[in-house]
Scaffold this active site. Structure first.
Site, mmCIF file in Angstrom:
data_model
loop_
_atom_site.group_PDB
_atom_site.id
_atom_site.type_symbol
_atom_site.label_atom_id
_atom_site.label_comp_id
_atom_site.label_asym_id
_atom_site.label_seq_id
_atom_site.Cartn_x
_atom_site.Cartn_y
_atom_site.Cartn_z
ATOM 1 N N TYR A 18 53.309 3.434 29.450
ATOM 2 C CA TYR A 18 51.860 3.406 29.225
ATOM 3 C C TYR A 18 51.476 4.128 27.931
ATOM 4 C CZ TYR A 18 51.068 1.579 33.916
ATOM 5 O OH TYR A 18 51.044 0.780 35.032
ATOM 6 N N THR A 97 56.847 15.056 38.334
ATOM 7 C CA THR A 97 57.034 16.307 39.068
ATOM 8 C C THR A 97 58.421 16.295 39.709
ATOM 9 O OG1 THR A 97 54.673 16.355 39.528
ATOM 10 C CG2 THR A 97 56.063 17.741 40.908
ATOM 11 N N SER A 134 55.722 12.926 25.115
ATOM 12 C CA SER A 134 55.570 13.184 26.548
ATOM 13 C C SER A 134 54.827 14.499 26.736
ATOM 14 C CB SER A 134 56.938 13.342 27.219
ATOM 15 O OG SER A 134 57.733 12.218 27.033
ATOM 16 N N LEU A 166 45.236 9.758 25.186
ATOM 17 C CA LEU A 166 44.587 8.492 25.571
ATOM 18 C C LEU A 166 44.388 8.441 27.079
ATOM 19 C CD1 LEU A 166 46.639 6.278 27.084
ATOM 20 C CD2 LEU A 166 47.587 6.124 24.818
ATOM 21 N N ALA A 167 43.364 7.704 27.491
ATOM 22 C CA ALA A 167 43.164 7.447 28.921
ATOM 23 C C ALA A 167 43.427 5.973 29.164
ATOM 24 C CB ALA A 167 41.737 7.813 29.332
ATOM 25 N N ASN A 227 44.083 18.420 30.412
ATOM 26 C CA ASN A 227 44.086 17.682 31.679
ATOM 27 C C ASN A 227 43.591 18.553 32.834
ATOM 28 O OD1 ASN A 227 44.798 15.260 30.665
ATOM 29 N ND2 ASN A 227 46.888 15.231 31.450
ATOM 30 N N ALA A 228 43.950 19.830 32.815
ATOM 31 C CA ALA A 228 43.504 20.724 33.885
ATOM 32 C C ALA A 228 41.973 20.861 33.849
ATOM 33 C CB ALA A 228 44.170 22.090 33.738
ATOM 34 N N CYS A 279 48.974 11.679 35.812
ATOM 35 C CA CYS A 279 49.104 12.952 35.090
ATOM 36 C C CYS A 279 48.302 14.139 35.605
ATOM 37 C CB CYS A 279 48.795 12.718 33.621
ATOM 38 S SG CYS A 279 50.018 11.631 32.871
ATOM 39 N N PHE A 341 43.892 3.382 40.265
ATOM 40 C CA PHE A 341 43.339 4.755 40.290
ATOM 41 C C PHE A 341 42.046 4.861 39.515
ATOM 42 C CE2 PHE A 341 44.012 7.022 36.237
ATOM 43 C CZ PHE A 341 44.827 6.134 35.538
HETATM 44 P P1 NAD Z 1 56.124 5.562 31.967
HETATM 45 O O1 NAD Z 1 56.900 5.884 33.157
HETATM 46 O O2 NAD Z 1 55.142 4.437 31.968
HETATM 47 O O3 NAD Z 1 57.116 5.290 30.729
HETATM 48 C C1 NAD Z 1 58.241 6.052 30.460
HETATM 49 C C2 NAD Z 1 59.349 5.111 30.011
HETATM 50 O O4 NAD Z 1 60.459 5.901 29.561
HETATM 51 C C3 NAD Z 1 59.881 4.189 31.112
HETATM 52 O O5 NAD Z 1 59.715 2.835 30.731
HETATM 53 C C4 NAD Z 1 61.357 4.584 31.243
HETATM 54 O O6 NAD Z 1 62.216 3.492 31.510
HETATM 55 C C5 NAD Z 1 61.629 5.166 29.874
HETATM 56 N N1 NAD Z 1 62.801 6.040 29.829
HETATM 57 C C6 NAD Z 1 63.148 7.035 30.679
HETATM 58 N N2 NAD Z 1 64.301 7.608 30.293
HETATM 59 C C7 NAD Z 1 64.704 6.947 29.162
HETATM 60 C C8 NAD Z 1 65.816 7.080 28.294
HETATM 61 N N3 NAD Z 1 66.753 8.016 28.500
HETATM 62 N N4 NAD Z 1 65.910 6.235 27.233
HETATM 63 C C9 NAD Z 1 64.972 5.292 27.029
HETATM 64 N N5 NAD Z 1 63.892 5.123 27.814
HETATM 65 C C10 NAD Z 1 63.759 5.945 28.874
HETATM 66 O O7 NAD Z 1 55.385 6.919 31.547
HETATM 67 P P2 NAD Z 1 54.033 7.086 30.693
HETATM 68 O O8 NAD Z 1 52.840 6.926 31.579
HETATM 69 O O9 NAD Z 1 54.129 6.288 29.432
HETATM 70 O O10 NAD Z 1 54.127 8.633 30.350
HETATM 71 C C11 NAD Z 1 55.066 9.126 29.425
HETATM 72 C C12 NAD Z 1 54.701 10.558 29.100
HETATM 73 O O11 NAD Z 1 53.408 10.580 28.477
HETATM 74 C C13 NAD Z 1 54.596 11.478 30.313
HETATM 75 O O12 NAD Z 1 55.068 12.754 29.937
HETATM 76 C C14 NAD Z 1 53.116 11.541 30.587
HETATM 77 O O13 NAD Z 1 52.735 12.768 31.185
HETATM 78 C C15 NAD Z 1 52.524 11.452 29.202
HETATM 79 N N6 NAD Z 1 51.164 10.890 29.114
HETATM 80 C C16 NAD Z 1 50.828 9.775 29.854
HETATM 81 C C17 NAD Z 1 49.555 9.222 29.724
HETATM 82 C C18 NAD Z 1 49.149 7.986 30.487
HETATM 83 O O14 NAD Z 1 47.992 7.578 30.366
HETATM 84 N N7 NAD Z 1 49.995 7.362 31.267
HETATM 85 C C19 NAD Z 1 48.652 9.780 28.809
HETATM 86 C C20 NAD Z 1 49.033 10.896 28.073
HETATM 87 C C21 NAD Z 1 50.303 11.445 28.223
HETATM 88 C C1 UGA Z 2 43.635 11.282 31.737
HETATM 89 C C2 UGA Z 2 42.916 11.954 30.562
HETATM 90 O O1 UGA Z 2 41.550 11.516 30.537
HETATM 91 C C3 UGA Z 2 43.589 11.622 29.251
HETATM 92 O O2 UGA Z 2 42.970 12.347 28.186
HETATM 93 C C4 UGA Z 2 45.075 12.004 29.336
HETATM 94 O O3 UGA Z 2 45.733 11.633 28.138
HETATM 95 C C5 UGA Z 2 45.717 11.294 30.511
HETATM 96 O O4 UGA Z 2 45.006 11.649 31.726
HETATM 97 C C6 UGA Z 2 47.140 11.694 30.730
HETATM 98 O O5 UGA Z 2 47.581 12.737 30.289
HETATM 99 O O6 UGA Z 2 47.774 10.900 31.419
HETATM 100 P P1 UGA Z 2 43.652 8.856 32.792
HETATM 101 O O7 UGA Z 2 44.314 9.536 33.925
HETATM 102 O O8 UGA Z 2 44.268 7.635 32.229
HETATM 103 O O9 UGA Z 2 43.498 9.874 31.575
HETATM 104 O O10 UGA Z 2 42.160 8.456 33.205
HETATM 105 P P2 UGA Z 2 40.806 9.286 33.383
HETATM 106 O O11 UGA Z 2 39.702 8.494 32.830
HETATM 107 O O12 UGA Z 2 40.920 10.678 32.912
HETATM 108 O O13 UGA Z 2 40.624 9.297 34.965
HETATM 109 C C7 UGA Z 2 41.476 10.047 35.796
HETATM 110 C C8 UGA Z 2 40.972 10.004 37.217
HETATM 111 O O14 UGA Z 2 39.757 10.714 37.360
HETATM 112 C C9 UGA Z 2 40.661 8.581 37.712
HETATM 113 O O15 UGA Z 2 41.080 8.451 39.041
HETATM 114 C C10 UGA Z 2 39.161 8.497 37.593
HETATM 115 O O16 UGA Z 2 38.593 7.548 38.449
HETATM 116 C C11 UGA Z 2 38.768 9.909 37.965
HETATM 117 N N1 UGA Z 2 37.443 10.314 37.458
HETATM 118 C C12 UGA Z 2 37.200 10.358 36.136
HETATM 119 C C13 UGA Z 2 36.460 10.688 38.366
HETATM 120 O O17 UGA Z 2 36.671 10.664 39.588
HETATM 121 N N2 UGA Z 2 35.237 11.078 37.895
HETATM 122 C C14 UGA Z 2 34.956 11.137 36.561
HETATM 123 O O18 UGA Z 2 33.822 11.521 36.198
HETATM 124 C C15 UGA Z 2 35.971 10.759 35.665
#
Ligand code: NAD
Ligand code: UGA
Length: 462
Positions: A18, A97, A134, A166-167, A227-228, A279, A341
């Protein structure tokens, strides 16, 4: 020139999830002068990134991918050769986790990140900049630097922290126009030099004043803290929603009244059935674990309460359903409107709908799940729930013969349904529990529904 290619720089991202996919697509679309490659061990994911059926649903993303794919954006399972070629390597693997051993249930599981680092050391033939994309515990960069620089080839690896904010659902807009980009580096000569390389990449489309540079520990900790704080706002408003229901105050009015105070601000004050997403919970628990590690038990407890209130909010949603539906929902059909979600994503990780479904099943209800994008993931999440769950695309079909509807996700679709038609096909008395406060409560009440919003007085006919 990067190697023998016509590109100015070769950038690699390990992890095509993502975060990795969208962030690299954004860089490639904005910077045709760089070669951007995204690799993953998951061949299916890479194949999907190379198709028009991307592995994640994200509005506008396919258009961005199409600008650059095949020009300067490449998705591949060839990890080692791409590591060798790259000067800058973003690592965006999952950091869930930990489920085992010390810190299970709280600490971050860094095995994927560490494996990646070890592989980078093993195959590299030159110096590289390694970017933590990450989300990681504060001080991870120190451990990584030790692993990376314990090589006998004399290669130097400079570790930067560049957390992603990003969200989901708004990723494209967030990447095009972020509030800020955060880059943490060591304050050494090589650290500052590496930092400048990353600043230069982002400066292709982001104004310099929004590119914030800090020391590496501040960058790592800022991500967990952001995030917290965001999750804390939701738990705060959700806790007050419970009090509103007892006192005839209206959570929408309270949120508006406090949000107009510019010191508080109006965003992220929507009461809900609970926050989800991969997250918030994971990052708060990680913060809690780190605080405990440093002996800051009061601080740990403070942040842990944000997760506790979120669990309370989910639990009390089902408790209300049970209470008002005459203390039994066994054998009753409950239609869930939404399973993702949040709206505009198919992602169901930590979705409150998962916990709600499981509680409803414990009460022996039949749960009919509907969602425009998340049914495939819902089936995976609930694979262990034999019987009792049905998956239905069409919300009208899902609600047919149901005793109650529970709105789980704020998809626009659910605002616009013909609730008269839905009401006519439901068991009576018909209930609606709006876990997102998105439907027109008074209008549904007048149709005959018993309406239970969050943080507002219920509208009921008995
Ligand atoms: P994800 O699970 O969607 O993607 C992670 C990818 O890494 C998977 O496709 C997996 O196959 C790959 N991977 C794992 N081990 C590997 C390896 N050894 N070599 C190559 N590929 C490998 O996770 P995500 O949601 O993209 O999140 C990634 C990180 O970004 C996390 O630390 C998360 O906390 C952070 N983050 C996520 C979001 C979000 O909106 N999802 C936003 C901000 C930060
Ligand atoms: C969140 C943060 O907003 C991003 O900045 C961060 O990069 C990301 O986590 C991450 O580290 O993964 P995300 O989880 O994609 O992004 O989406 P949010 O819009 O933050 O919503 C999170 C949850 O809170 C959702 O379930 C949403 O429905 C809920 N929410 C949000 C509420 O219940 N009320 C609100 O007012 C806002």
């Amino acid at each position: 020139m990067a190697g023998d290619t016509p590109f100015k720089r070769s950038i690699l991202c390990i992890g095509a999830g993502y975060v990795g996919g969208p962030t690299m697509a954004a860089i490639a679309a904005k910077c045709p002068q760089y070669k951007v490659t995204v690799v993953d061990i998951n061949a299916d994911r890479i194949a999907a990134w190379n198709s028009d059926n991307l592995p994640i649903f994200e509005p506008g993303l396919l258009d961005v991918v199409k600008i650059a794919r095949g020009r300067n954006l490449f998705f591949s399972t060839e990890i080692d050769t791409n590591i060798q070629e790259a000067e800058v390597i973003f690592v965006s693997v999952n950091t869930p986790t930990k489920t085992f051993g010390a810190g299970a249930g709280k600490a971050a599981d860094l095995q994927y990140w560490e494996k990646t680092a070890r592989n980078i050391v093993k195959v590299s033939q030159s110096d590289k900049i390694i970017v933590e994309k990450s989300t990681l515990p504060v001080r991870t960069a120190r451990a990584m630097e030790r692993i990376l620089n314990a090589n006998e080839k004399g290669n130097h690896f400079e570790v930067l922290s560049n957390p992603e904010f990003l969200a989901e659902g708004t990723a494209v807009e967030d990447l095009n126009n972020p509030d800020r980009v955060l880059i943490g580096s060591q304050e050494t000569e090589s650290g500052l030099k590496a930092r400048e390389v990353l600043v230069e990449i982002y400066a292709n489309w982001i104004p310099r004043e929004r590119i914030l540079t800090t020391n590496v520990w501040s960058a790592e900790l800022s991500k967990l803290t952001a995030n917290a704080f965001l999750a804390q706002r939701i738990s705060s408003i959700n806790s007050i929603s419970a009090l509103c229901e007892k006192t005839e105050a209206n959570i929408g009015e309270v949120a508006r009244a406090i949000g107009m105070d510019s010191r508080i601000g109006s965003r992220f004050l929507r009461a809900s059935v609970g926050f989800g997403g991969s997250c918030f919970k994971k990052d708060i628990l990680n913060l809690v674990y780190i605080c405990e590690h440093y002996g800051l038990h009061d601080v740990a407890q403070y942040w842990e309460s944000v997760v506790a209130i979120n669990d309370f909010q989910k639990r009390r949603f089902v408790e209300t359903m049970l209470r008002v539906m005459f203390n039994t929902i066994a054998g009753k059909r409950i239609a869930l409107f939404g399973f993702a979600f949040k709206a505009d994503t198919g992602d169901t990780r930590e979705s409150p709908a998962i916990a709600i479904t499981r509680q409803l099943l414990e009460e022996r209800a039949t749960v009919v799940i509907s969602d425009p994008e998340a049914l495939a993931n819902a089936k995976i999440d609930l694979a262990d729930c034999e019987g009792g769950v049905e998956y239905v695309d069409d919300p009208y079909e899902a609600a047919k013969g149901a005793h109650a509807i529970a709105v789980m996700t704020e998809w626009d679709l659910y605002r616009e349904l013909d609730y008269r038609k839905i009401y006519d096909n439901m068991e009576k008395p018909a209930f609606v529990f709006d876990g997102r406060n998105i439907i027109e409560h008074q209008k549904l009440y007048e149709m005959g529904f018993n309406v239970f919003p969050l943080g507002k007085s219920a509208l009921k006919h008995f």
